[in-house]
Design a protein around this motif. Structure first.
Motif, PDB file in Angstrom:
ATOM      1  N   ASN A 169      -6.399 -19.593 -32.699  1.00 56.83           N
ATOM      2  CA  ASN A 169      -5.636 -20.668 -31.710  1.00 56.83           C
ATOM      3  C   ASN A 169      -4.451 -21.226 -32.394  1.00 56.83           C
ATOM      4  O   ASN A 169      -3.988 -22.219 -31.609  1.00 56.83           O
TER       5      ASN A 169
ATOM      6  N   TYR B 204     -19.799 -29.652 -32.505  1.00 55.77           N
ATOM      7  CA  TYR B 204     -18.956 -29.761 -31.527  1.00 55.77           C
ATOM      8  C   TYR B 204     -19.799 -29.465 -30.075  1.00 55.77           C
ATOM      9  O   TYR B 204     -19.283 -30.214 -29.256  1.00 55.77           O
TER      10      TYR B 204
ATOM     11  N   SER C  88      -5.056 -23.602 -36.705  1.00 58.41           N
ATOM     12  CA  SER C  88      -6.610 -22.890 -36.611  1.00 58.41           C
ATOM     13  C   SER C  88      -6.778 -21.612 -36.210  1.00 58.41           C
ATOM     14  O   SER C  88      -6.930 -21.263 -35.028  1.00 58.41           O
ATOM     15  N   TRP C  89      -6.803 -20.682 -37.186  1.00 56.13           N
ATOM     16  CA  TRP C  89      -7.147 -19.510 -36.791  1.00 56.13           C
ATOM     17  C   TRP C  89      -6.512 -18.894 -35.708  1.00 56.13           C
ATOM     18  O   TRP C  89      -5.289 -18.877 -35.429  1.00 56.13           O
TER      19      TRP C  89
ATOM     20  N   GLN D 165      -5.703 -23.959 -43.594  1.00 54.71           N
ATOM     21  CA  GLN D 165      -5.464 -24.466 -42.392  1.00 54.71           C
ATOM     22  C   GLN D 165      -4.202 -25.590 -42.608  1.00 54.71           C
ATOM     23  O   GLN D 165      -3.838 -25.996 -41.621  1.00 54.71           O
TER      24      GLN D 165
ATOM     25  N   LYS E  64     -10.924 -26.289 -24.335  1.00 52.97           N
ATOM     26  CA  LYS E  64     -11.795 -25.371 -25.075  1.00 52.97           C
ATOM     27  C   LYS E  64     -12.857 -24.660 -24.275  1.00 52.97           C
ATOM     28  O   LYS E  64     -13.481 -23.727 -24.776  1.00 52.97           O
TER      29      LYS E  64
ATOM     30  N   ASN F 168      -4.934 -26.047 -29.900  1.00 48.55           N
ATOM     31  CA  ASN F 168      -5.551 -27.395 -29.724  1.00 48.55           C
ATOM     32  C   ASN F 168      -5.470 -28.302 -30.827  1.00 48.55           C
ATOM     33  O   ASN F 168      -5.720 -27.845 -32.124  1.00 48.55           O
TER      34      ASN F 168
ATOM     35  N   GLU G 264     -17.783 -32.484 -39.718  1.00 44.89           N
ATOM     36  CA  GLU G 264     -16.971 -31.991 -38.598  1.00 44.89           C
ATOM     37  C   GLU G 264     -17.416 -32.457 -37.170  1.00 44.89           C
ATOM     38  O   GLU G 264     -18.449 -32.217 -36.955  1.00 44.89           O
TER      39      GLU G 264
ATOM     40  N   HIS H 108     -13.994 -21.204 -46.736  1.00 40.13           N
ATOM     41  CA  HIS H 108     -13.593 -21.460 -45.261  1.00 40.13           C
ATOM     42  C   HIS H 108     -12.986 -20.325 -44.531  1.00 40.13           C
ATOM     43  O   HIS H 108     -11.903 -20.540 -44.480  1.00 40.13           O
TER      44      HIS H 108
ATOM     45  N   TYR I 163      -6.367 -31.631 -33.131  1.00 36.57           N
ATOM     46  CA  TYR I 163      -7.529 -32.325 -33.202  1.00 36.57           C
ATOM     47  C   TYR I 163      -7.311 -33.665 -34.125  1.00 36.57           C
ATOM     48  O   TYR I 163      -8.381 -34.572 -34.388  1.00 36.57           O
TER      49      TYR I 163
ATOM     50  N   ASN J  96     -18.269 -23.357 -45.498  1.00 39.09           N
ATOM     51  CA  ASN J  96     -18.137 -23.802 -44.249  1.00 39.09           C
ATOM     52  C   ASN J  96     -18.623 -22.857 -43.095  1.00 39.09           C
ATOM     53  O   ASN J  96     -18.188 -21.577 -43.096  1.00 39.09           O
ATOM     54  N   GLU J  97     -19.554 -23.196 -42.229  1.00 41.51           N
ATOM     55  CA  GLU J  97     -19.993 -22.514 -41.202  1.00 41.51           C
ATOM     56  C   GLU J  97     -20.012 -20.983 -41.390  1.00 41.51           C
ATOM     57  O   GLU J  97     -19.509 -20.225 -40.982  1.00 41.51           O
TER      58      GLU J  97
ATOM     59  N   TRP K 256     -12.912 -33.671 -37.546  1.00 43.59           N
ATOM     60  CA  TRP K 256     -11.850 -32.611 -37.368  1.00 43.59           C
ATOM     61  C   TRP K 256     -10.794 -33.168 -36.848  1.00 43.59           C
ATOM     62  O   TRP K 256     -11.010 -33.139 -35.624  1.00 43.59           O
TER      63      TRP K 256
ATOM     64  N   ASN L 196     -21.424 -29.737 -39.037  1.00 44.83           N
ATOM     65  CA  ASN L 196     -20.159 -29.855 -37.955  1.00 44.83           C
ATOM     66  C   ASN L 196     -20.966 -29.729 -36.576  1.00 44.83           C
ATOM     67  O   ASN L 196     -21.979 -28.874 -36.470  1.00 44.83           O
TER      68      ASN L 196
HETATM   69  C1  BGP Z   1     -14.441 -25.240 -36.492  1.00 43.32           C
HETATM   70  C2  BGP Z   1     -13.961 -24.821 -37.936  1.00 43.32           C
HETATM   71  C3  BGP Z   1     -12.659 -25.381 -38.243  1.00 43.32           C
HETATM   72  C4  BGP Z   1     -11.677 -25.469 -37.104  1.00 43.32           C
HETATM   73  C5  BGP Z   1     -12.411 -26.164 -35.748  1.00 43.32           C
HETATM   74  C6  BGP Z   1     -11.580 -26.116 -34.384  1.00 43.32           C
HETATM   75  O1  BGP Z   1     -15.461 -24.687 -36.190  1.00 43.32           O
HETATM   76  O2  BGP Z   1     -14.764 -25.427 -39.096  1.00 43.32           O
HETATM   77  O3  BGP Z   1     -11.970 -24.580 -39.290  1.00 43.32           O
HETATM   78  O4  BGP Z   1     -11.111 -24.536 -36.508  1.00 43.32           O
HETATM   79  O5  BGP Z   1     -13.678 -25.300 -35.437  1.00 43.32           O
HETATM   80  O6  BGP Z   1     -11.417 -24.786 -34.012  1.00 43.32           O
HETATM   81  P1  BGP Z   1     -10.294 -24.384 -32.797  1.00 43.32           P
HETATM   82  O7  BGP Z   1      -8.958 -24.901 -33.300  1.00 43.32           O
HETATM   83  O8  BGP Z   1     -10.307 -22.893 -32.514  1.00 43.32           O
HETATM   84  O9  BGP Z   1     -10.588 -25.126 -31.610  1.00 43.32           O
END
Ligand code: BGP
Length: 463
Positions: free
Chosen positions: A427, A299, A424-425, A19, A338, A431, A367, A120, A433, A165-166, A417, A297
């Protein structure tokens, strides 16, 4: 000061190789590189991982900025697809060895503890094509080989490692909810992959422990814990949240910390005909190779209720959703960018759960953060993003974390994070962060208001 944190508390942030680095000089493709190359429209604004935040070229300046906002620690990941030339033999790429050595040395010389993660979401696509990726135990063994090489090369200086990671997100993204290549929906494979990821983590830990180079080091895993809260105290809602908690949290948390899977989970899989293939030797290996610490992590919480309509398995095949449904709590607070619920109280619940049910193992927040779309509009006349919402978000989470620590939970750090806005994948850069903003077109990086705020918190070890 109202919230003082334990001595030597980690203050910093996390990113990952895929990333932040960009694909410069990388010889192999991860599943995400491949997906972007073949289907760029799947990514927000068609932005892929090719340049990302240019960390491959700019890490020296990036570390200086991180240091300037008070970091004493930093996590990133090594890319399997960068370091390794031949996945079967684990022969390395010389340029990647040079690069990661320089990154680690530069991180340390800026006074930051490097935390290196081994995986990751960035499976080499070649291993998916040849063997079915994490469906295959051969890939598990190749991962352990790669881990050994990382410890051989960098274990003398890196004293904090994490295996994955996750891992549950790999299962969800690749095999259940279609947000990671290959975007399959297959509950039975999802169960096997969950098991194989646990096994891969344990095998990497076994390699870690054998390796002389790791003296004085510790190894952990990073899990996204989403406490499962039931809609009500009814027996049905409680049963739904219990299963959801086992599947989404405990399927990785229990083996990592306690050395075995949560009671009753394998029984459900067996009854439903989706149980993983395992052996008693493998279970023994998992039992004997637990983590030294945990990265958490956090969220959003997971709110669940009993299913209102039965899952139609003739359409979907077996899915874990058979046993619960997501529940949108009326009046919940959300991050509108989000659509994720904001519930800082969960930080306290996580702290107490680890204290009471997981032997009070040392852990840190690896995170936490708030992704915001269109942050440029919060720029002041000097070009600084005034992100008071992020300061509030972090403050509230730290308050609940602090309460958990006061009550004895063994938490040793907090990482946001992410340090610098990163890719980010799917997205991509939608977004943001970071404590530091990135102008994608010019690659100019500017500290946000939250970055200056965090410097004070880190320097005072509290607020
Ligand atoms: C977490 C991951 C990160 C990052 C983050 C934000 O779950 O470990 O790699 O992607 O999410 O995600 P996003 O940008 O999709 O909101």
């Amino acid at each position: 000061m109202k919230h003082k944190f334990p001595e030597n508390f980690w203050w910093g942030a996390a990113t990952s190789g895929p990333q932040s680095e960009g694909r410069f000089n990388k010889k192999h493709r991860s599943v995400f590189d491949y997906w972007y190359d073949t289907e760029p429209d799947a990514f927000f604004d068609r932005v892929g991982p090719n340049v990302a935040s240019n960390f491959y070229n700019s890490f020296r300046e990036d570390f200086k900025m991180m240091k300037s906002i008070g970091f004493n620690s930093f996590r990133t990941s090594i890319q399997w697809t960068r370091l390794i030339k031949d996945f079967e033999t684990a022969e390395v790429e010389a340029d990647a060895v040079r690069f990661y050595n320089e990154v680690i040395d530069e991180c340390i010389s800026n006074g930051m503890i490097p935390v290196m993660n081994l995986h990751h979401f960035d499976l080499p696509v070649e291993l998916y094509e040849k063997y079915g990726g994490w469906e295959s135990k051969h890939v598990v063994d190749l991962f352990a080989k790669y881990a050994k090489v990382c410890f051989d090369l960098f274990g003398d200086r890196v004293k904090h490692w994490t295996t994955f990671n996750e891992p549950i997100v790999i299962v969800q993204g690749e095999y259940l909810n279609q947000f990671h290549y290959p975007n399959i929906v297959d509950g039975k494979k999802a169960v096997q992959v969950s098991y194989n990821l646990n096994l891969a983590s344990a095998k990497a830990i076994e390699e870690f422990k054998k390796n002389e180079n790791n003296k004085g080091g510790r190894i952990g895993i990073v899990l996204n814990l989403t406490p499962a809260y039931p809609r009500s105290d009814s027996e049905e809602d409680l049963a739904a949240s219990d299963f959801a908690n086992k599947f989404h949290n405990r399927m990785f948390l229990d083996p990592a910390v306690l050395g075995h899977f949560p009671e009753g989970l394998a029984e459900v899989f067996e009854k439903d005909g989706v149980l993983w293939q395992s052996s008693s030797e493998e279970m023994e290996l998992i039992r004997n190779n637990k983590v030294d610490f945990l990265g958490v992590n956090f969220y959003q919480p997971l709110r669940v209720k009993v299913r209102e309509h039965e899952l139609d398995e003739s359409k979907t095949g077996w899915l874990p959703d058979k046993y619960y449904e997501y529940y949108e709590m009326p009046g919940r607070r959300v991050n509108p960018h989000k659509n994720w619920e904001i519930y800082p109280e969960a930080m306290y619940d996580i702290a107490i759960n680890i204290r009471d049910n997981y032997g009070n193992i040392p852990w840190y927040v690896s995170e936490n953060g708030m992704g915001v779309y269109g942050e440029e509009k919060f720029k002041d006349e000097n070009g600084m993003i005034v992100d008071d919402y992020r300061i509030d978000f972090v403050t509230e989470h730290l308050e609940f974390l602090h309460k958990g620590i006061e009550e004895g939970s063994n938490c040793f750090g907090y990482h946001l994070w992410t340090p610098i806005d990163c890719w980010s994948w799917m997205n991509a850069y939608r977004n943001r962060y970071g404590f530091i903003s990135l102008d994608l077109a010019t690659q100019i990086k500017t500290i946000k208001k939250s970055g200056y705020w965090f410097k004070d918190v880190a320097e005072n070890n509290g607020f």
